[in-house]
Design an enzyme around this catalytic site. Structure first.
Site, PDB file in Angstrom:
ATOM      1  N   GLY A 134      15.916  21.059  67.028  1.00 29.25           N
ATOM      2  CA  GLY A 134      14.811  20.274  66.501  1.00 29.25           C
ATOM      3  C   GLY A 134      15.328  19.346  65.431  1.00 29.25           C
ATOM      4  N   GLY A 183      18.166  21.215  63.178  1.00 29.58           N
ATOM      5  CA  GLY A 183      19.297  21.476  64.054  1.00 29.58           C
ATOM      6  C   GLY A 183      20.013  20.212  64.489  1.00 29.58           C
ATOM      7  N   ASN A 218      13.525  29.115  57.521  1.00 33.01           N
ATOM      8  CA  ASN A 218      12.622  29.476  56.434  1.00 33.01           C
ATOM      9  C   ASN A 218      12.162  30.914  56.594  1.00 33.01           C
ATOM     10  OD1 ASN A 218      12.520  26.998  55.063  1.00 33.01           O
ATOM     11  ND2 ASN A 218      10.937  26.213  56.417  1.00 33.01           N
ATOM     12  N   LYS A 240      12.899  30.371  47.632  1.00 35.46           N
ATOM     13  CA  LYS A 240      12.258  29.423  48.546  1.00 35.46           C
ATOM     14  C   LYS A 240      10.953  29.998  49.096  1.00 35.46           C
ATOM     15  CE  LYS A 240      13.169  26.280  52.363  1.00 35.46           C
ATOM     16  NZ  LYS A 240      14.045  25.919  53.496  1.00 35.46           N
ATOM     17  N   ASN A 280       7.229  28.281  49.155  1.00 33.64           N
ATOM     18  CA  ASN A 280       6.489  28.086  50.399  1.00 33.64           C
ATOM     19  C   ASN A 280       5.185  28.869  50.422  1.00 33.64           C
ATOM     20  OD1 ASN A 280       8.051  26.210  51.841  1.00 33.64           O
ATOM     21  ND2 ASN A 280       9.501  27.778  52.476  1.00 33.64           N
TER      22      ASN A 280
END
Length: 329
Positions: A15, A18, A111, A197, A201
């Site tokens: 994606g 990547g 993530n 992180k 998020n």
């Protein structure tokens, strides 16, 4: 770089992130193969890979794009960069595990929580590398990825056991040489980085998705600031129970850091969860607030705010199905 070092990289999940990782590794001469699905991935062998944005313009022509063949003997790779959404981790690792060479490493460029554990269950803790990726990318069109923001270096670390050190050091060196800032950190530091992180998020992503506003508006409202503070307090309860250390004294310290340092540069950003929902895709809520809720139950901790956000996001994921029901139903 040690003499004879010549890794072969598999980008599993080509994606936005990547594609950027693979394209930058290719531009320094690394052997890169892509695996993926969807319109963008299918366009790569036809159009090539174009990368634009804050790290400049780059182009990998179609004849230099290698994709994973579904026929014949399966090639194996020394380094697999797992770049799929957290919701797809289990299935992706099962499919990718046979493609990893003996002594190779699989690196989670993802993530959320529980991804590293899923990799370790399939390929072993001695082959599992954790990463904190904090640059942003998006697919502009088929065959075209853009780097939109970079907040810090890519961090690489061994979350469980020591891995093949030449491969890990080589990955760090290749990323840095390609123009993607990267550095290696200790076991404690990589866990602290991924939880840091997660704090960010979990605090902003679900609220931004539910209310359909950019992050900056969440910080402007006393009501949403109050919710954010509760989210953070609950996560700190879980982190203390798990023995996770982050570079913040307590929930209040991180809340002030979020509001003063992290939120302003991303004030105009819209939640990736909202983008997934609008496109009819499942979100990563189970690897974020949902994972916090699961950990909390293991330790007998109450996390009603994170529980509620997870439930509401799951409902919103199904909103299109509900909205298609006739009014006179």
């Amino acid at each position: 770089m040690k003499p004879g070092y010549s890794p072969d990289y598999l980008i599993y999940g080509a994606g936005a992130i990547g594609s950027v990782l693979g394209g930058f590794l290719q531009k320094i001469g690394s052997s890169v193969t892509y695996a993926g699905r969807g319109e963008h991935f299918l366009a790569l062998p036809e159009k090539g890979l174009k990368i634009t944005g804050i790290w400049g313009e780059h182009y990998i022509p179609p004849q230099e794009i290698q994709t994973l063949s579904r026929q014949g003997p399966k090639k194996q790779f020394s380094t697999i960069l797992l770049c799929v959404k957290s919701r797809d981790t289990e299935a992706a690792v099962r499919a990718a595990a046979p493609l990893l060479k003996g002594g190779g490493i699989m690196v989670s460029m993802q993530n959320g929580l529980k991804n590293w554990e899923a990799i370790a269950r399939q390929v072993g803790e001695e082959c599992t590398v954790g990463a904190r990726v904090i640059f942003g990318a998006e697919i502009v069109g088929p065959g075209h990825a853009a780097v939109t923001v970079n907040a810090d270096d890519v961090l690489l670390g061994e979350p469980f056991l020591p891995v093949n050190r030449p491969l890990l050091e080589g990955l760090q060196a290749d990323l840095s040489r390609s123009g993607i800032p990267a550095r290696m950190v200790s076991k404690d530091e990589i866990w602290a980085a991924i939880w840091g992180k997660v704090l960010y998020n979990c605090s902003l992503n679900p609220l931004g998705a539910l209310l359909e506003v950019p992050y900056g508006m969440l910080g402007e409202s006393a009501e949403t600031r109050g919710i954010i503070r509760i989210i953070i307090e609950e996560i700190f309860l879980v982190m203390r129970a798990k023995g996770v250390n982050v570079p913040y004294r307590d929930a209040d310290d991180y809340y002030h850091y979020l509001m003063s340092r992290q939120l302003p540069p991303t004030a105009g950003h819209r939640a990736s969860m909202l983008q997934d929902i609008l496109k009819g895709r499942q979100t990563e809520i189970d690897a974020l607030n949902g994972a916090i809720s699961l950990y909390a139950r293991e330790y007998g901790i109450s996390t009603p705010c994170n529980d509620l956000l997870s439930a509401l996001i799951k409902f919103k994921e199904k909103k299109k199905a509900f909205s298609s029901i006739p009014d006179n139903y």
